[in-house]
Write a protein that holds these residues in place. Structure first.
Motif, PDB file in Angstrom:
ATOM      1  N   TYR A   1       0.807  -1.224   0.000  1.00  0.00           N
ATOM      2  CA  TYR A   1       0.000   0.000   0.000  1.00  0.00           C
ATOM      3  C   TYR A   1       0.837   1.270   0.000  1.00  0.00           C
ATOM      4  O   TYR A   1       0.314   2.365  -0.196  1.00  0.00           O
TER       5      TYR A   1
ATOM      6  N   ARG B   1      -2.944   2.128  -6.287  1.00  0.00           N
ATOM      7  CA  ARG B   1      -4.345   2.551  -6.468  1.00  0.00           C
ATOM      8  C   ARG B   1      -4.431   3.933  -7.104  1.00  0.00           C
ATOM      9  O   ARG B   1      -5.248   4.176  -7.987  1.00  0.00           O
TER      10      ARG B   1
ATOM     11  N   LYS C   1      -6.089   4.939 -10.683  1.00  0.00           N
ATOM     12  CA  LYS C   1      -7.133   5.951 -10.764  1.00  0.00           C
ATOM     13  C   LYS C   1      -6.815   6.949 -11.876  1.00  0.00           C
ATOM     14  O   LYS C   1      -7.659   7.237 -12.730  1.00  0.00           O
TER      15      LYS C   1
ATOM     16  N   GLN D   1      -6.469  -7.167   1.803  1.00  0.00           N
ATOM     17  CA  GLN D   1      -7.461  -6.159   1.406  1.00  0.00           C
ATOM     18  C   GLN D   1      -7.001  -5.359   0.198  1.00  0.00           C
ATOM     19  O   GLN D   1      -7.766  -5.112  -0.728  1.00  0.00           O
ATOM     20  N   LEU D   2      -5.733  -4.942   0.254  1.00  0.00           N
ATOM     21  CA  LEU D   2      -5.187  -4.135  -0.833  1.00  0.00           C
ATOM     22  C   LEU D   2      -5.262  -4.899  -2.152  1.00  0.00           C
ATOM     23  O   LEU D   2      -5.650  -4.348  -3.181  1.00  0.00           O
TER      24      LEU D   2
ATOM     25  N   ASP E   1      -7.355  -7.202  -3.002  1.00  0.00           N
ATOM     26  CA  ASP E   1      -8.752  -7.221  -3.459  1.00  0.00           C
ATOM     27  C   ASP E   1      -9.122  -5.904  -4.138  1.00  0.00           C
ATOM     28  O   ASP E   1      -9.720  -5.880  -5.202  1.00  0.00           O
ATOM     29  N   GLU E   2      -8.751  -4.805  -3.485  1.00  0.00           N
ATOM     30  CA  GLU E   2      -9.118  -3.492  -4.041  1.00  0.00           C
ATOM     31  C   GLU E   2      -8.476  -3.257  -5.405  1.00  0.00           C
ATOM     32  O   GLU E   2      -9.120  -2.765  -6.332  1.00  0.00           O
TER      33      GLU E   2
ATOM     34  N   LEU F   1     -10.048  -5.451  -8.062  1.00  0.00           N
ATOM     35  CA  LEU F   1     -11.382  -4.956  -8.408  1.00  0.00           C
ATOM     36  C   LEU F   1     -11.262  -3.786  -9.386  1.00  0.00           C
ATOM     37  O   LEU F   1     -11.947  -3.722 -10.409  1.00  0.00           O
ATOM     38  N   ARG F   2     -10.335  -2.876  -9.060  1.00  0.00           N
ATOM     39  CA  ARG F   2     -10.178  -1.686  -9.893  1.00  0.00           C
ATOM     40  C   ARG F   2      -9.647  -2.044 -11.285  1.00  0.00           C
ATOM     41  O   ARG F   2     -10.126  -1.513 -12.289  1.00  0.00           O
TER      42      ARG F   2
END
Ligand code: GDG
Length: 477
Positions: free
Chosen positions: A279, A284, A288, A322-323, A325-326, A329-330
């Protein structure tokens, strides 16, 4: 019993245990940067390396490996969970990276951390020759310098911190903030990646311990009322640049780079990210910005592809699960929205690759994206630059990576500023060859001059000088 003049103490030994075809266990040199960095020094000095052999519960006797004496420190499965996954990677890692993820403070983790640090210190004390130099590596072992000094006041002790050291406002959260500072101050030299990290450390020492500091020097009281000096200073780490140059010149690797472009459908521009799936790396934020550029119609999948290598990391720590997964997903959303039959927006690779393939990727990439929210140094940035023997390609580099101090000719970004990052990506995609060349030449000069051999030499030279000075103080006291 072997006694070494130079002892490296690190969480991991520089080898991995592997089973060969017949089920026999053997050792193989691990690919890490620290190993490459220290290998020549260790060889010359008849050095010893103290570290965990990488598997829980195994007891291994010290052994020789490629000219280095290896001293395994055994850790149980429970200790790995508490000391390594817990205290190191779920407390210190997020806290020292400016609380990007929430650090968890658990007393059982701390107790295990103290106990395991003591074991590493004892192993180092046993293998170090009288007056030897011991070099402790990184945040998993912050208590070792002091423990070692108490056991062996004759030693010259250095410590290098590979990750950032945060401002006191954040550091002061740590319930054991004094113990950790005292642990580190057992060293004669405490090395950091950036001058700002060394400054934060000195301020923490003044605030929490009230020890006087002057420039890079810290006056540390001894138990008997005398004092000694500890030096806290930046020694920015680097890479074995020549080995990247050599790989980048190999015809088969250049051919592989061309093949990668083919396989991606020959887009006009390839953007690349290479990170441990962590992270701190700003993956991420990068996704974005890239997704928005597609949405805005500024780029299309026929023209631009993002290759994201996210090598698996710390998969037993919840924040990392968690990271992943995120991110996945993105990536799935962006690809679902924009892919065509022939072209993908993001080629996402949750895999680790051999160095040869990495260099081929570096050569195939028009733009390298290093968008860390916090990073001690970021070696990937330096590796990309070293590999670009053709003086082409653009490095987009976060201000929050230590590498930004030296690599001022990169396209600098603040990864929190998504619009700024989008502009920087567009500028990089469109950058004329002449400007690419000018910037890349300046970047390469920095990386080739300040390679990892110079890093270890300058740290060890500073350590030698500090050790000699402290010894003189002791002898006249
Ligand atoms: C810590 C600090 C500091 C990654 N994936 C693959 C692969 N890698 C290699 C890279 C690079 C290394 O791993 C990662 O180094 P970084 O510096 O980028 O980041 P961290 O792992 O977080 O390292 C950092 C460093 O310590 C040194 O002090 O710079 O700030 O966080 O060498 O190339 N290598 C291969 N396959 C992969 O899939 N072969």
């Amino acid at each position: 019993m072997t006694q070494a003049e130079l002892v490296v103490v690190a969480n991991r030994l520089p080898v991995d245990r592997v089973a060969d075809g017949s089920g026999e266990q053997s050792w193989r040199r691990s690919p890490g940067g620290l190993v490459t960095a220290l290998e020549p020094v260790m060889r010359r000095a008849d050095g010893a390396w103290v570290g965990w052999p990488g598997q829980p519960g195994i007891e291994v006797e010290p052994f020789e490996f490629e000219g280095t004496h290896l001293v395994p420190v055994s850790l149980s499965a429970e200790e790995i969970e508490l000391y390594y996954e817990g205290m190191s990677n779920d407390t210190f890692w997020p806290l020292y990276h400016d609380v990007i993820a929430e650090p968890r403070y658990r007393r059982v983790w701390w107790d295990a951390y103290v106990k395991v640090n003591r074991r590493f210190a004892a192993a180092a004390a046993e293998v170090a020759a009288p007056g030897a130099t011991v070099w402790v590596q990184d945040y998993q072992l912050q208590l070792v310098p002091r423990m070692l000094r108490e056991a062996r006041p004759d030693l010259v002790i250095g410590y290098f911190h590979h990750i950032p050291f945060p401002a006191y406002g954040l550091y002061s959260q740590l319930p054991w903030r004094r113990q950790v500072l005292e642990g580190l101050l057992g060293a004669d030299v405490i090395g950091f990646q950036r001058a700002a990290d060394a400054g934060n450390f000195a301020r923490a020492v003044r605030r929490a311990l009230r020890y006087p500091t002057k420039a890079s020097g810290i006056t540390v009281p001894n138990d008997d009322g005398t004092t000694r000096n500890a030096l806290a200073k930046a020694f920015p780490i680097s890479i074995d640049a020549a080995s990247y140059v050599e790989l980048a010149r190999r015809p088969e690797i250049r051919a592989r780079a061309a093949e990668i472009r083919e396989e991606l459908g020959n887009p006009k521009k390839i953007l690349l990210g290479v990170d441990r799936l962590d992270y701190t790396k700003g993956i991420r934020h990068r996704l974005k910005a890239f997704g928005e550029l597609l949405e805005d119609g500024k780029i299309s999948v026929e023209e631009v592809t993002l290759v994201q290598v996210a090598s698996p990391s710390r998969e037993r720590v919840e924040a990392y699960v968690q990271l992943r997964d995120e991110i996945e997903l993105r990536v799935g959303r962006i690809n679902g929205d924009f892919d065509t039959m022939g072209h993908t927006a993001i080629r996402y690779l949750h895999q680790a690759y051999p160095r040869e393939e990495m260099v081929a990727l570096f050569l195939a990439a028009d733009v390298m994206l290093v968008t860390a929210l916090r990073d001690g140094m970021n070696l990937v940035a330096k590796e990309y630059v070293a590999a670009r023997t053709d003086n082409r390609g653009v490095l987009v580099l976060s201000e929050f990576a230590g590498a930004a101090d030296e690599l001022s000719s990169a396209v600098r970004i603040n990864p929190h500023d998504i619009d700024g990052m989008k502009d920087a990506i567009m500028r990089s995609i469109e950058m004329p060859a002449a400007e690419q060349g000018r910037r890349m030449r300046a970047l390469r000069r920095k990386v080739l001059e300040n390679d990892v051999a110079r890093w270890s030499q300058s740290f060890l030279a500073a350590l030698d000088a500090a050790g000699t000075a402290n010894r003189a103080i002791r002898e006249t006291a």
